[in-house]
Write a protein that holds these residues in place. Sequence first.
Motif, PDB file in Angstrom:
ATOM      1  N   SER A  73       8.514  14.553 -28.478  1.00 44.36           N
ATOM      2  CA  SER A  73       8.407  13.965 -27.149  1.00 44.36           C
ATOM      3  C   SER A  73       8.350  15.041 -26.072  1.00 44.36           C
ATOM      4  O   SER A  73       7.550  14.957 -25.127  1.00 44.36           O
ATOM      5  CB  SER A  73       9.589  13.029 -26.890  1.00 44.36           C
ATOM      6  OG  SER A  73       9.564  12.538 -25.575  1.00 44.36           O
ATOM      7  N   LEU A  74       9.178  16.071 -26.215  1.00 45.32           N
ATOM      8  CA  LEU A  74       9.181  17.165 -25.252  1.00 45.32           C
ATOM      9  C   LEU A  74       7.854  17.914 -25.270  1.00 45.32           C
ATOM     10  O   LEU A  74       7.293  18.240 -24.217  1.00 45.32           O
ATOM     11  CB  LEU A  74      10.335  18.119 -25.548  1.00 45.32           C
ATOM     12  CG  LEU A  74      10.426  19.368 -24.666  1.00 45.32           C
ATOM     13  CD1 LEU A  74      10.698  18.989 -23.223  1.00 45.32           C
ATOM     14  CD2 LEU A  74      11.492  20.329 -25.191  1.00 45.32           C
ATOM     15  N   ALA A  75       7.340  18.195 -26.483  1.00 37.66           N
ATOM     16  CA  ALA A  75       6.082  18.932 -26.597  1.00 37.66           C
ATOM     17  C   ALA A  75       4.926  18.140 -25.986  1.00 37.66           C
ATOM     18  O   ALA A  75       4.070  18.705 -25.289  1.00 37.66           O
ATOM     19  CB  ALA A  75       5.790  19.246 -28.060  1.00 37.66           C
ATOM     20  N   THR A  76       4.902  16.837 -26.215  1.00 39.48           N
ATOM     21  CA  THR A  76       3.847  15.991 -25.644  1.00 39.48           C
ATOM     22  C   THR A  76       3.924  15.974 -24.125  1.00 39.48           C
ATOM     23  O   THR A  76       2.913  16.118 -23.427  1.00 39.48           O
ATOM     24  CB  THR A  76       3.956  14.558 -26.180  1.00 39.48           C
ATOM     25  OG1 THR A  76       3.857  14.578 -27.611  1.00 39.48           O
ATOM     26  CG2 THR A  76       2.855  13.677 -25.612  1.00 39.48           C
ATOM     27  N   ALA A  77       5.145  15.804 -23.614  1.00 38.99           N
ATOM     28  CA  ALA A  77       5.332  15.760 -22.160  1.00 38.99           C
ATOM     29  C   ALA A  77       4.990  17.096 -21.515  1.00 38.99           C
ATOM     30  O   ALA A  77       4.305  17.146 -20.475  1.00 38.99           O
ATOM     31  CB  ALA A  77       6.768  15.367 -21.831  1.00 38.99           C
ATOM     32  N   MET A  78       5.440  18.202 -22.117  1.00 38.55           N
ATOM     33  CA  MET A  78       5.147  19.517 -21.566  1.00 38.55           C
ATOM     34  C   MET A  78       3.662  19.840 -21.647  1.00 38.55           C
ATOM     35  O   MET A  78       3.095  20.468 -20.749  1.00 38.55           O
ATOM     36  CB  MET A  78       5.959  20.590 -22.291  1.00 38.55           C
ATOM     37  CG  MET A  78       7.448  20.574 -21.992  1.00 38.55           C
ATOM     38  SD  MET A  78       7.853  20.924 -20.260  1.00 38.55           S
ATOM     39  CE  MET A  78       7.401  22.659 -20.146  1.00 38.55           C
ATOM     40  N   GLY A  79       3.016  19.403 -22.737  1.00 36.61           N
ATOM     41  CA  GLY A  79       1.581  19.630 -22.872  1.00 36.61           C
ATOM     42  C   GLY A  79       0.793  18.919 -21.790  1.00 36.61           C
ATOM     43  O   GLY A  79      -0.122  19.492 -21.188  1.00 36.61           O
ATOM     44  N   ARG A  80       1.162  17.659 -21.523  1.00 28.67           N
ATOM     45  CA  ARG A  80       0.493  16.916 -20.457  1.00 28.67           C
ATOM     46  C   ARG A  80       0.786  17.548 -19.101  1.00 28.67           C
ATOM     47  O   ARG A  80      -0.118  17.677 -18.262  1.00 28.67           O
ATOM     48  CB  ARG A  80       0.949  15.458 -20.461  1.00 28.67           C
ATOM     49  CG  ARG A  80       0.403  14.671 -19.271  1.00 28.67           C
ATOM     50  CD  ARG A  80       0.529  13.172 -19.448  1.00 28.67           C
ATOM     51  NE  ARG A  80       1.851  12.773 -19.865  1.00 28.67           N
ATOM     52  CZ  ARG A  80       2.151  11.529 -20.263  1.00 28.67           C
ATOM     53  NH1 ARG A  80       1.197  10.616 -20.321  1.00 28.67           N
ATOM     54  NH2 ARG A  80       3.381  11.209 -20.615  1.00 28.67           N
ATOM     55  N   PHE A  81       2.015  17.956 -18.900  1.00 28.06           N
ATOM     56  CA  PHE A  81       2.382  18.564 -17.626  1.00 28.06           C
ATOM     57  C   PHE A  81       1.648  19.878 -17.408  1.00 28.06           C
ATOM     58  O   PHE A  81       1.070  20.112 -16.331  1.00 28.06           O
ATOM     59  CB  PHE A  81       3.889  18.791 -17.577  1.00 28.06           C
ATOM     60  CG  PHE A  81       4.341  19.661 -16.443  1.00 28.06           C
ATOM     61  CD1 PHE A  81       4.290  19.205 -15.135  1.00 28.06           C
ATOM     62  CD2 PHE A  81       4.791  20.951 -16.675  1.00 28.06           C
ATOM     63  CE1 PHE A  81       4.682  20.012 -14.073  1.00 28.06           C
ATOM     64  CE2 PHE A  81       5.192  21.765 -15.627  1.00 28.06           C
ATOM     65  CZ  PHE A  81       5.141  21.293 -14.326  1.00 28.06           C
ATOM     66  N   ILE A  82       1.631  20.748 -18.421  1.00 30.40           N
ATOM     67  CA  ILE A  82       0.964  22.045 -18.277  1.00 30.40           C
ATOM     68  C   ILE A  82      -0.539  21.863 -18.092  1.00 30.40           C
ATOM     69  O   ILE A  82      -1.169  22.519 -17.255  1.00 30.40           O
ATOM     70  CB  ILE A  82       1.269  22.938 -19.496  1.00 30.40           C
ATOM     71  CG1 ILE A  82       2.739  23.368 -19.479  1.00 30.40           C
ATOM     72  CG2 ILE A  82       0.362  24.167 -19.516  1.00 30.40           C
ATOM     73  CD1 ILE A  82       3.181  24.135 -20.714  1.00 30.40           C
ATOM     74  N   GLY A  83      -1.143  20.943 -18.861  1.00 37.14           N
ATOM     75  CA  GLY A  83      -2.572  20.696 -18.727  1.00 37.14           C
ATOM     76  C   GLY A  83      -2.946  20.198 -17.342  1.00 37.14           C
ATOM     77  O   GLY A  83      -3.913  20.678 -16.735  1.00 37.14           O
ATOM     78  N   SER A  84      -2.187  19.231 -16.825  1.00 35.72           N
ATOM     79  CA  SER A  84      -2.485  18.700 -15.490  1.00 35.72           C
ATOM     80  C   SER A  84      -2.194  19.740 -14.412  1.00 35.72           C
ATOM     81  O   SER A  84      -2.889  19.788 -13.388  1.00 35.72           O
ATOM     82  CB  SER A  84      -1.678  17.427 -15.237  1.00 35.72           C
ATOM     83  OG  SER A  84      -0.285  17.676 -15.307  1.00 35.72           O
ATOM     84  N   THR A  85      -1.192  20.595 -14.636  1.00 36.65           N
ATOM     85  CA  THR A  85      -0.890  21.659 -13.669  1.00 36.65           C
ATOM     86  C   THR A  85      -2.033  22.664 -13.591  1.00 36.65           C
ATOM     87  O   THR A  85      -2.411  23.109 -12.501  1.00 36.65           O
ATOM     88  CB  THR A  85       0.415  22.371 -14.061  1.00 36.65           C
ATOM     89  OG1 THR A  85       1.492  21.428 -14.059  1.00 36.65           O
ATOM     90  CG2 THR A  85       0.738  23.498 -13.088  1.00 36.65           C
ATOM     91  N   ILE A  86      -2.602  23.012 -14.741  1.00 36.42           N
ATOM     92  CA  ILE A  86      -3.743  23.929 -14.750  1.00 36.42           C
ATOM     93  C   ILE A  86      -4.929  23.314 -14.016  1.00 36.42           C
ATOM     94  O   ILE A  86      -5.599  23.977 -13.210  1.00 36.42           O
ATOM     95  CB  ILE A  86      -4.124  24.290 -16.192  1.00 36.42           C
ATOM     96  CG1 ILE A  86      -3.021  25.163 -16.827  1.00 36.42           C
ATOM     97  CG2 ILE A  86      -5.465  25.028 -16.243  1.00 36.42           C
ATOM     98  CD1 ILE A  86      -3.218  25.415 -18.308  1.00 36.42           C
ATOM     99  N   LEU A  87      -5.197  22.030 -14.266  1.00 38.66           N
ATOM    100  CA  LEU A  87      -6.307  21.360 -13.589  1.00 38.66           C
ATOM    101  C   LEU A  87      -6.075  21.289 -12.083  1.00 38.66           C
ATOM    102  O   LEU A  87      -7.005  21.479 -11.293  1.00 38.66           O
ATOM    103  CB  LEU A  87      -6.501  19.953 -14.155  1.00 38.66           C
ATOM    104  CG  LEU A  87      -7.220  19.851 -15.495  1.00 38.66           C
ATOM    105  CD1 LEU A  87      -7.283  18.396 -15.954  1.00 38.66           C
ATOM    106  CD2 LEU A  87      -8.629  20.436 -15.413  1.00 38.66           C
ATOM    107  N   LEU A  88      -4.835  21.005 -11.677  1.00 39.30           N
ATOM    108  CA  LEU A  88      -4.528  20.986 -10.248  1.00 39.30           C
ATOM    109  C   LEU A  88      -4.779  22.357  -9.628  1.00 39.30           C
ATOM    110  O   LEU A  88      -5.369  22.463  -8.543  1.00 39.30           O
ATOM    111  CB  LEU A  88      -3.074  20.568 -10.033  1.00 39.30           C
ATOM    112  CG  LEU A  88      -2.602  20.502  -8.573  1.00 39.30           C
ATOM    113  CD1 LEU A  88      -3.310  19.381  -7.827  1.00 39.30           C
ATOM    114  CD2 LEU A  88      -1.082  20.317  -8.497  1.00 39.30           C
TER     115      LEU A  88
END
Length: 276
Positions: free
Chosen positions: A138-153
């Motif tokens: 769950s942590l890896a999925t959440a962090m992956g989504r967060f890091i990916g969206s942060t890079i796009l932002l």
Amino acid sequence: MNAVWTIARKELSDSLRNRWLVAISLVFATLALGIAWFGAAAAGQVGYASTPATIASLASLGIFLIPLIALLLAYDAIVGEEEGGTLLLLMTYPLSRSQLLLGKFLGHGLTLALATVIGFGVAGAAIVLLVEDVAIVSLATAMGRFIGSTILLGLGFIALAYLISVRVSEKPVAAGLALAIWFFFVLIFDLLLLGGLVASEGTLNPELMPWLLMLNPTDIYRLLNIVAFSGSEPLSGVLSLGSDLPVGQAGLWLALVMWCVLPLAAALLLFRNRRI
């Protein structure tokens, strides 16, 4: 493509030499670790609260920090080269304007992406190692989504910085416009939206209002990282409009990608027609 990659490597090398990459990574790692360990301070506790609370707090921080860093990183990409007298020299090489701009964008994007992955990745690894009974998947999925969206932002605001840099002829003007863009999207946009809702007294089209959130990349970012973990809890402010959007997660990701593509395409068009 070789020319684009050559320019990108040069920009990445400059970021390493100027300590941009190291500094941003340290800032991200320090703040992420602090939020992870003191996220429950409001409840009178010290320690790791939960994955949803941590991601929501990191996203709230990222809204302010990522756009500012991206704009400061790239606002002088073209106008700075012109003022320094190197832009004309670069144009004497077998290099098109599109290749130069795309190479610089790729280099700055890699700098921000590496800093994001390293900084927040260190925080995620520390949570896994130091927190007992944490749900790793769950942590890896959440962090992956967060890091990916942060890079796009970050890429979106780098593209906006390039749009400024190819349009103006002086670095101070570019810096001022970069700060103005940060203020507008991070602070002013939501206030204007809320003010419009209040002033209209409900007369605005309720089906249109949620779509206005798509005009702000920071709101899309918040919807991806905060609304996704809100569950059944009621949302406040402009985020409450996001629950009425019919686009879903895939639509939000696409909207964030378009905020990277459209400003960069506009910057390419302007740069091709710019007199040097």
